[in-house]
Design a protein around this motif. Structure first.
Motif, PDB file in Angstrom:
ATOM      1  N   LYS A  21       0.957  -1.346   0.040  1.00  0.00           N
ATOM      2  CA  LYS A  21       0.023  -0.039   0.012  1.00  0.00           C
ATOM      3  C   LYS A  21       0.983   1.220   0.056  1.00  0.00           C
ATOM      4  CE  LYS A  21      -3.838  -2.212   2.061  1.00  0.00           C
ATOM      5  NZ  LYS A  21      -4.736  -2.367   3.297  1.00  0.00           N
ATOM      6  N   PHE A  22       1.837   1.431   0.695  1.00  0.00           N
ATOM      7  CA  PHE A  22       2.842   2.450   0.879  1.00  0.00           C
ATOM      8  C   PHE A  22       3.377   2.689  -0.494  1.00  0.00           C
ATOM      9  CE2 PHE A  22       2.697   2.419   5.714  1.00  0.00           C
ATOM     10  CZ  PHE A  22       2.471   3.861   6.010  1.00  0.00           C
ATOM     11  N   ILE A  23       3.833   1.769  -1.018  1.00  0.00           N
ATOM     12  CA  ILE A  23       4.665   1.829  -2.401  1.00  0.00           C
ATOM     13  C   ILE A  23       3.819   2.119  -3.489  1.00  0.00           C
ATOM     14  CG2 ILE A  23       5.823   0.335  -4.305  1.00  0.00           C
ATOM     15  CD1 ILE A  23       7.030  -1.416  -1.911  1.00  0.00           C
ATOM     16  N   LYS A  24       2.550   1.568  -3.430  1.00  0.00           N
ATOM     17  CA  LYS A  24       1.582   1.950  -4.585  1.00  0.00           C
ATOM     18  C   LYS A  24       1.087   3.500  -4.125  1.00  0.00           C
ATOM     19  CE  LYS A  24      -2.910   0.546  -6.446  1.00  0.00           C
ATOM     20  NZ  LYS A  24      -4.048  -0.289  -6.100  1.00  0.00           N
ATOM     21  N   ASP A  25       1.095   4.196  -3.071  1.00  0.00           N
ATOM     22  CA  ASP A  25       0.708   5.325  -2.657  1.00  0.00           C
ATOM     23  C   ASP A  25       1.657   6.474  -3.285  1.00  0.00           C
ATOM     24  OD1 ASP A  25      -0.347   7.873  -1.614  1.00  0.00           O
ATOM     25  OD2 ASP A  25      -0.165   7.274   0.642  1.00  0.00           O
ATOM     26  N   LYS A  26       0.861   7.241  -4.137  1.00  0.00           N
ATOM     27  CA  LYS A  26       1.859   8.256  -4.682  1.00  0.00           C
ATOM     28  C   LYS A  26       2.357   9.406  -3.811  1.00  0.00           C
ATOM     29  CE  LYS A  26       0.299   7.614  -9.516  1.00  0.00           C
ATOM     30  NZ  LYS A  26       0.967   6.475  -9.632  1.00  0.00           N
ATOM     31  N   LYS A  27       1.634   9.470  -2.782  1.00  0.00           N
ATOM     32  CA  LYS A  27       2.231  10.426  -1.513  1.00  0.00           C
ATOM     33  C   LYS A  27       3.344   9.958  -0.510  1.00  0.00           C
ATOM     34  CE  LYS A  27      -2.125  13.207  -2.190  1.00  0.00           C
ATOM     35  NZ  LYS A  27      -3.025  13.968  -1.270  1.00  0.00           N
ATOM     36  N   SER A  28       3.358   8.698  -0.654  1.00  0.00           N
ATOM     37  CA  SER A  28       4.153   7.925   0.143  1.00  0.00           C
ATOM     38  C   SER A  28       5.589   7.679  -0.458  1.00  0.00           C
ATOM     39  CB  SER A  28       3.680   6.762   0.789  1.00  0.00           C
ATOM     40  OG  SER A  28       2.561   7.077   1.724  1.00  0.00           O
ATOM     41  N   THR A  29       6.711   7.566   0.514  1.00  0.00           N
ATOM     42  CA  THR A  29       7.925   7.090   0.041  1.00  0.00           C
ATOM     43  C   THR A  29       8.530   5.999   1.093  1.00  0.00           C
ATOM     44  OG1 THR A  29       8.158   9.225  -1.143  1.00  0.00           O
ATOM     45  CG2 THR A  29      10.364   7.804  -0.892  1.00  0.00           C
ATOM     46  N   ILE A  30       9.061   5.060   0.465  1.00  0.00           N
ATOM     47  CA  ILE A  30      10.017   4.032   1.592  1.00  0.00           C
ATOM     48  C   ILE A  30      11.365   4.193   0.947  1.00  0.00           C
ATOM     49  CG2 ILE A  30      10.208   1.882   2.385  1.00  0.00           C
ATOM     50  CD1 ILE A  30       7.461   1.171   1.851  1.00  0.00           C
ATOM     51  N   ILE A  31      12.445   4.517   1.834  1.00  0.00           N
ATOM     52  CA  ILE A  31      13.781   4.479   1.534  1.00  0.00           C
ATOM     53  C   ILE A  31      14.320   3.345   2.191  1.00  0.00           C
ATOM     54  CG2 ILE A  31      15.871   6.018   1.532  1.00  0.00           C
ATOM     55  CD1 ILE A  31      13.832   7.124  -0.240  1.00  0.00           C
ATOM     56  N   ILE A  32      15.109   2.362   1.491  1.00  0.00           N
ATOM     57  CA  ILE A  32      16.134   1.587   1.991  1.00  0.00           C
ATOM     58  C   ILE A  32      17.430   2.136   2.062  1.00  0.00           C
ATOM     59  CG2 ILE A  32      16.633  -0.897   2.075  1.00  0.00           C
ATOM     60  CD1 ILE A  32      14.317  -1.525   0.487  1.00  0.00           C
ATOM     61  N   ILE A  33      18.250   1.916   3.231  1.00  0.00           N
ATOM     62  CA  ILE A  33      19.489   2.273   3.219  1.00  0.00           C
ATOM     63  C   ILE A  33      20.477   0.603   3.485  1.00  0.00           C
ATOM     64  CG2 ILE A  33      19.168   2.528   5.811  1.00  0.00           C
ATOM     65  CD1 ILE A  33      21.372   4.945   5.212  1.00  0.00           C
ATOM     66  N   TYR A  34      21.246   1.110   2.597  1.00  0.00           N
ATOM     67  CA  TYR A  34      22.354  -0.440   2.584  1.00  0.00           C
ATOM     68  C   TYR A  34      23.695   0.137   3.075  1.00  0.00           C
ATOM     69  CZ  TYR A  34      18.949  -2.314  -0.644  1.00  0.00           C
ATOM     70  OH  TYR A  34      17.880  -2.832  -1.367  1.00  0.00           O
ATOM     71  N   ASN A  35      24.319  -0.816   3.677  1.00  0.00           N
ATOM     72  CA  ASN A  35      25.656  -0.797   4.188  1.00  0.00           C
ATOM     73  C   ASN A  35      26.529  -1.400   3.033  1.00  0.00           C
ATOM     74  OD1 ASN A  35      28.181  -0.325   5.359  1.00  0.00           O
ATOM     75  ND2 ASN A  35      27.679  -2.331   6.776  1.00  0.00           N
ATOM     76  N   ASN A  36      27.493  -0.858   2.646  1.00  0.00           N
ATOM     77  CA  ASN A  36      28.378  -1.572   1.666  1.00  0.00           C
ATOM     78  C   ASN A  36      27.652  -2.047   0.296  1.00  0.00           C
ATOM     79  OD1 ASN A  36      30.573  -1.154   3.057  1.00  0.00           O
ATOM     80  ND2 ASN A  36      30.129  -3.262   4.309  1.00  0.00           N
ATOM     81  N   ILE A  37      26.799  -1.291   0.095  1.00  0.00           N
ATOM     82  CA  ILE A  37      25.900  -1.485  -1.273  1.00  0.00           C
ATOM     83  C   ILE A  37      24.930  -2.370  -1.471  1.00  0.00           C
ATOM     84  CG2 ILE A  37      26.030  -1.552  -3.644  1.00  0.00           C
ATOM     85  CD1 ILE A  37      28.710  -0.105  -3.731  1.00  0.00           C
ATOM     86  N   THR A  38      25.102  -3.529  -0.697  1.00  0.00           N
ATOM     87  CA  THR A  38      24.451  -4.985  -0.950  1.00  0.00           C
ATOM     88  C   THR A  38      23.717  -5.324   0.537  1.00  0.00           C
ATOM     89  OG1 THR A  38      26.335  -6.238  -0.270  1.00  0.00           O
ATOM     90  CG2 THR A  38      25.810  -5.803  -2.461  1.00  0.00           C
ATOM     91  N   ILE A  39      24.077  -4.878   1.627  1.00  0.00           N
ATOM     92  CA  ILE A  39      23.425  -5.093   2.678  1.00  0.00           C
ATOM     93  C   ILE A  39      22.107  -4.055   3.396  1.00  0.00           C
ATOM     94  CG2 ILE A  39      23.738  -5.909   5.160  1.00  0.00           C
ATOM     95  CD1 ILE A  39      26.603  -6.480   4.443  1.00  0.00           C
ATOM     96  N   PRO A  40      20.860  -4.480   3.340  1.00  0.00           N
ATOM     97  CA  PRO A  40      20.012  -3.761   3.699  1.00  0.00           C
ATOM     98  C   PRO A  40      20.222  -3.505   5.111  1.00  0.00           C
ATOM     99  CG  PRO A  40      18.931  -5.731   2.938  1.00  0.00           C
ATOM    100  CD  PRO A  40      20.432  -5.857   2.692  1.00  0.00           C
ATOM    101  N   ILE A  41      20.004  -2.403   5.763  1.00  0.00           N
ATOM    102  CA  ILE A  41      20.216  -2.254   7.103  1.00  0.00           C
ATOM    103  C   ILE A  41      19.259  -1.365   7.803  1.00  0.00           C
ATOM    104  CG2 ILE A  41      22.558  -2.558   7.217  1.00  0.00           C
ATOM    105  CD1 ILE A  41      23.068   0.203   7.369  1.00  0.00           C
ATOM    106  N   GLY A  42      18.141  -0.813   7.071  1.00  0.00           N
ATOM    107  CA  GLY A  42      16.924   0.221   7.625  1.00  0.00           C
ATOM    108  C   GLY A  42      16.279   0.563   6.517  1.00  0.00           C
ATOM    109  N   TYR A  43      15.375   1.347   6.952  1.00  0.00           N
ATOM    110  CA  TYR A  43      14.344   1.881   6.103  1.00  0.00           C
ATOM    111  C   TYR A  43      13.343   3.044   6.981  1.00  0.00           C
ATOM    112  CZ  TYR A  43      10.455  -0.651   7.979  1.00  0.00           C
ATOM    113  OH  TYR A  43       9.407  -1.029   9.037  1.00  0.00           O
TER     114      TYR A  43
END
Length: 158
Positions: A49-71
């Motif tokens: 639902k958040f991804i589909k919603d044009k008013k919402s944004t989810i940002i994922i942050i990665y360590n060393n480009i490949t390891i997701p560590i937060g959002y």
């Protein structure tokens, strides 16, 4: 710590689900009558639902480009003028999560700074979020990031 960010898409829902387990179960532990324990199917629906919603944004942050560590999940909200309030816009932070092993490395701050930068880009002067009263670490962090308390909710269990 070198990090990279990306805007989440439906292909990232599995990553978001894994990053959500710790924070969702923490909320369930401190408020079990309000928050459900982590569930893949529930979280899939929420993230979709958040991804589909044009008013919402989810940002994922990665360590060393490949390891997701937060959002971080934020929404551009607009409120109409009423008899009580003026018209205003703000960015509302729905959720922020950083893996426990990466906390204390400035990751929360980087995620908040992304939202601050977006607000400036959009000429929005307010960012809002809810911090649970029993989540002392989050409240301390947000106070250190210059967030101010302006409204407190109270409840009565009957």
């Amino acid at each position: 710590m070198k990090t990279t960010i990306k805007i989440a898409t439906n292909e990232d829902i599995g990553i978001l689900n894994r990053l959500n387990i710790e924070v969702q179960n923490f909320h369930n532990k401190i408020f079990p009558n309000r928050f459900k324990p982590h569930s893949i199917s529930n979280m899939n629906d929420i993230f979709e639902k958040f991804i589909k919603d044009k008013k919402s944004t989810i940002i994922i942050i990665y360590n060393n480009i490949t390891i997701p560590i937060g959002y971080i999940i934020y929404e551009n909200k607009e409120y109409k003028e009423t008899g009580f309030t003026f018209w205003f816009k703000l960015l509302y932070i729905h959720h922020i999560s950083v893996n426990k092993e990466y906390q204390g490395n400035g990751i929360w701050k980087k995620l908040i700074q992304i939202v601050i930068d977006k607000a400036k880009e959009l000429y929005i002067t307010n960012i809002e979020l809810d911090a649970r009263s029993k989540n002392c670490n989050a409240k301390d962090f947000f106070n250190n990031m210059w967030f101010e308390i302006y409204n407190e909710k109270m409840y009565l269990n009957i």
